[in-house]
Design an enzyme around this catalytic site. Structure first.
Site: not given
Ligand SMILES: [Zn+2]
Length: 374
Positions: A72, A74, A104, A137, A163
């Site tokens: 992701h 975001d 992240d 996400e 992740e």
């Protein structure tokens, strides 16, 4: 196409402010889409809301199911504490690359994009690769849910969710089901409580009832026990009135075998005698692959040199887009969570990622891509 430097690409991605809310991922997603298109991928963009852009990039000859990598773009907000580093400039200090999203998980995306661009020609002649880069996400996996709900994902044979795991392969995570519970009463003057019906007192009883709740599955051999936490409580407008409304939110973390619709019904049945109503507000299913799965064993093997020992089956504490993507791909396929970021630094002030680990992650992803037979 020239090779992509994954560390430089991470820095480029950090420069896009994709803090969610509001997210506004489009520019960042299009930057990645441009790189992938130039390398021969077919790229499709999908907006779940204006400016909230995810992408699906494919390459392969259709001879088998592609290997999926996902991440992701975001990030979470910077938090109240001041940063000692610029959160968007990609500052480095020794092995550390600082920035919101460095761990992240913009480094994870940069690593699989660099590996995929490098191997694009090979991938085009086989079952190939499917890269799913999502928006939204951090607040309920909105981009992944949208693509799964609208049948935009196609098929895949296995999923790597990049992740932050410090390059340790995890075989899943708990499900996440959040609920809001409300009680209602009748307001009255605080000096005459007998005339009213106190919604906060009802809620106190509801919270008491919840302490005795038993999940239908008590424990999972790898994930452990499901959990429940009352996270917020709100009720009453002023001290000298009987409150006529109260609300709590409840965070439950579930293990495979606990159906969230059924869980909502069980909670409703438990609190119904208090006149309370339960509504589910967030729903992400558990993700789990049996560690004995042949592909998972291949991933364990590939990770071993970087970890110094063969990985043991473990699940990670946070949840991911993986569960919704798996649903979008039609159900049964193995998935691992594996990426270069430091799990303990996700969402922290002065978040950073190890530059060495980004390099290792590219090598590891290259190995998985080269081994993939569809
Ligand atoms: Zn994340």
């Amino acid at each position: 196409m020239a090779a992509i430097d994954p560390r430089a690409l991470t820095r480029e991605l950090l420069a896009f402010n994709t803090i969610n809310p509001p997210g506004m991922e489009r520019a960042c997603t299009e930057h990645l889409g441009g790189i992938l298109e130039a390398a021969g991928f077919a790229v499709a963009y999908h907006d779940f809301a204006p400016g909230r852009t995810s992408l699906v990039a494919r390459i392969g000859n259709g001879s088998g199911a592609p290997l999926c990598f996902t991440g992701h773009v975001d990030t979470v907000p910077l938090g109240a504490a001041p940063w000692t580093r610029d959160a968007f400039a990609g500052e480095t200090d020794g092995d550390r690359l600082y920035g919101r999203g460095s761990t992240d998980m913009k480094s994870g995306i940069a690593a699989f994009v660099a590996a995929a661009v490098d191997l694009a020609k090979d991938a085009a002649r086989g079952p190939g690769l499917l890269l799913v880069i999502t928006a939204g996400e951090e607040i309920g996996c909105e981009g992944a849910k949208y693509m799964a709900d609208h049948g935009l994902l196609g098929s895949a044979g296995a999923i790597v969710v990049a992740e932050p795991t410090g390059n340790y392969p995890y075989v899943g995570h708990k499900g996440l089901a959040w609920f809001e519970i409300e009680t209602h009463g009748v307001t009255a003057h605080g000096s005459m409580p007998e005339v009213g019906d106190n919604a906060i007192v009802k809620m106190a009883n509801v919270i008491g009832d919840l302490q005795g709740f038993r999940f239908p599955v008590e424990s999972h051999p790898v994930m452990g026990k499901p959990t429940m936490n009352v996270g917020t409580i709100r009720g009453g407008l002023n001290t000298n009135s009987v409150p006529d409304e109260a609300r709590i939110t409840l965070d439950t973390r579930t293990v495979p075998g606990i159906d969230h619709v059924h869980l909502c019904q069980s909670l409703q049945a438990l609190v119904a005698p208090r006149g309370a109503k339960v509504r589910q507000i967030v729903d992400t299913k558990a993700l789990y692959t049996e560690p004995a799965n042949e592909w998972v064993q291949q991933v364990f093997e590939a990770c071993t040199p970087y970890l110094g020992a063969r990985p043991q089956p473990k699940t990670i504490t946070f949840s991911t887009d993986g569960a919704d993507l798996k649903r979008g791909f039609g159900g049964e396929l193995p998935a691992v969570i594996l990426g270069p970021g430091e799990p303990t630094l996700a969402h922290q002030t002065d978040e950073w990622c190890s530059l060495d680990r980004i390099g290792q992650s590219v090598e590891l992803f290259r190995t998985l891509m080269q081994q993939w037979k569809g």
